[in-house]
Design an enzyme around this catalytic site. Sequence first.
Site, PDB file in Angstrom:
ATOM      1  N   ASP A 128       0.798  -1.225   0.000  1.00  0.00           N
ATOM      2  CA  ASP A 128       0.000   0.000   0.000  1.00  0.00           C
ATOM      3  C   ASP A 128       0.835   1.281   0.000  1.00  0.00           C
ATOM      4  O   ASP A 128       0.282   2.377  -0.085  1.00  0.00           O
ATOM      5  CB  ASP A 128      -0.980   0.009   1.177  1.00  0.00           C
ATOM      6  CG  ASP A 128      -0.302  -0.057   2.539  1.00  0.00           C
ATOM      7  OD1 ASP A 128       0.919   0.192   2.620  1.00  0.00           O
ATOM      8  OD2 ASP A 128      -1.000  -0.369   3.525  1.00  0.00           O
ATOM      9  N   ARG A 182      12.717  12.351   5.619  1.00  0.00           N
ATOM     10  CA  ARG A 182      14.088  12.268   6.122  1.00  0.00           C
ATOM     11  C   ARG A 182      14.954  13.320   5.439  1.00  0.00           C
ATOM     12  O   ARG A 182      14.784  13.607   4.251  1.00  0.00           O
ATOM     13  CB  ARG A 182      14.721  10.915   5.790  1.00  0.00           C
ATOM     14  CG  ARG A 182      14.037   9.688   6.305  1.00  0.00           C
ATOM     15  CD  ARG A 182      14.875   8.490   5.825  1.00  0.00           C
ATOM     16  NE  ARG A 182      14.360   7.219   6.296  1.00  0.00           N
ATOM     17  CZ  ARG A 182      13.969   6.233   5.512  1.00  0.00           C
ATOM     18  NH1 ARG A 182      13.985   6.386   4.196  1.00  0.00           N
ATOM     19  NH2 ARG A 182      13.546   5.093   6.022  1.00  0.00           N
ATOM     20  N   ASP A 260      20.549  -2.585  -0.477  1.00  0.00           N
ATOM     21  CA  ASP A 260      19.737  -1.408  -0.777  1.00  0.00           C
ATOM     22  C   ASP A 260      19.583  -0.497   0.442  1.00  0.00           C
ATOM     23  O   ASP A 260      18.989   0.582   0.333  1.00  0.00           O
ATOM     24  CB  ASP A 260      18.357  -1.821  -1.301  1.00  0.00           C
ATOM     25  CG  ASP A 260      17.587  -2.694  -0.324  1.00  0.00           C
ATOM     26  OD1 ASP A 260      18.133  -3.755   0.060  1.00  0.00           O
ATOM     27  OD2 ASP A 260      16.476  -2.327   0.068  1.00  0.00           O
TER      28      ASP A 260
END
Length: 479
Positions: A128, A182, A260
Site C-alpha cells: 500500500d 528524512r 539497498d
Amino acid sequence: MAEPDAAGFLPARHHADLGDAFFDVVEPADFPKHVLRWRNDRWARRVGLGNLTESEWIAHFGRFEPLPGSLARPLALRYHGHQFRSYNPQLGDGRGFLFAQLRDPVDGRLLDLGTKGSGETPWSRGADGRLTLKGGVREVLATELLEARGVNTSKSFSLIETGENLFRGDEPSPTRSSVLVRLSHSHIRIGTFQRLAYLGDQDGLRRLVDHSIRHYMPDAWSEDEGARTLAFFERACANVARMGAEWTAAGFVHGVINTDNVTVTGESFDYGPYRFLPVYDPKFVAAYFDPVGLYAFGRQPGALRWNLCRLAECLIPFASPARLELAVNGFDGLFAGALARATLDRLALEHGEPAADLDFVSALYGFMASSGVPFERFFFDWRGGPESERRAGESPAAGLYAGVDFAPVRAGLLGRRPTGAANLSHPYFGGNPCTLLIEEIEALWAPIAEADDWSPWRAKLEEIATAAEAFGTLIPGRS
C-alpha cells in the site's frame, strides 16, 4: 504561501540530471488528514526552512507541494539489492520518493529530502505504500538518539499522521498511518549500482560513478577513469567502515543490512527493526525475521564488508580487479581504526598511538562482554576517564569496576587525557544515562495507541536532546 528563507535555503536538483533511466516520476498519496507530530526545527533552521508556518510545513511535507527551485515532481528511485544475501531485481522506492534536494548552508553538502509512507509507486509490488504511525515514531527516536551518540545518520525531518487505517501482520491492526520525511546526505545505494550492472548498462554505471564523485567525493576526481573509480570505491569503503564502527560504539543493531540499505556516503538510514543493546552481546539480533543472526550485532562489520564486495563487482569494468580487491581487504583495518576513534570520542578521551588505542578498545569491549555491564552505563560512568573515577566508584555498576578483569581497562582509562568535550559539569552527568531499549519504546508507544497521549514520547525526545547537548553532538540550527 511564504517562501523558504531566501538567505539560507539553497535548492538543488542534481539527481534529476542523471536522467529518467534512474527514477520514475510519481504522485504522492492524497491523505485524508494531516496532523503534524514531529518537526525538526533545529535542522529546519539550519537549512533555511525554519520560517515555514505549520500549514506551510504540511503543504510541503504532507501534501508535497514542491519547494521553490528544487525538484518539480517527486522521483521514485530505481535500485536492486541483496536481501539477506538473496538478489532481488524487483526493488526500488516502493513507499517513498526523493522529494527535494538542497545544500547545507553551513558546510555546502548536497542533501536530500526523502519520504517514507508517501504512497504507491511502480515499485510497490502490491503493497500500500504507507507507513504505520508506530514505525514513524520509532524512526524519530532512532535517528535522534543515534545523532546524540555521534553516529552519522539521516535526520527525521517531519512526521505527519495521515488518518488512514492500515493492516499489518506484525502489530495490532488496524493501526494508524503516517508519512515521514528524512533529511539525508544521499540516497545512492550499493543497490543503485547493482541494478545498472544487472542490466548491463555500463554507460549508466559510468554516469552514476561520476555523479557520486562530483557531488559527494569531489577530492576523488581524476581524468583517468580507472583512477577515479578506484578512489571512489576506496572512499566508499572508508565511509561504510566508519558507519559500522559508529554503530558499534553506540551499541546499535541495524537489523536489515541489505545492499539497498547501505549508501556509498556511509550515512546510516532506514530504521525498520532496530535495537540498542542492553549489554554488549555479539549475538544480539534486532529483526525477528533474522533467525540465523545474519545481521547480529557482532556480524555487522562482516555484513558491511560483504556488501562492499558486491559494489566492487559492479565496478570491475572500470577499475583494476586486483586494486578493488585490495581495497576490500583493507576494510577490517579501516573498521578497527574507526572503532578505536569512535569509542574514544564517546568517552571524550584523546587519541594516542593507533596500536595502543586498538589494544585498549579491544580490552574495553572484552570487559563489557564478560562482565555484563549495561552498555550505556559504562560510557556514562567513564566519560572523561580520570575525571570520572570518583563518579564511576559511586555508580550502580561500581562492583563490576572493582574486579581484576577491569584492571587493564582502568589503566587505559586513567592513562588517557580527557578532551574538552567531556563536559562533566553538565547536569546530565548528575543523573542516569539516556537509554532506548525495546521495552522503553513499547512503553512510549502504549499511551499514544491507547489515549493519543504524546507527552511521554516528547519527554523522551527532550531527554535525548539533553544528552546530545551534554555530549556536544547537538548540531545548532542557524539563528
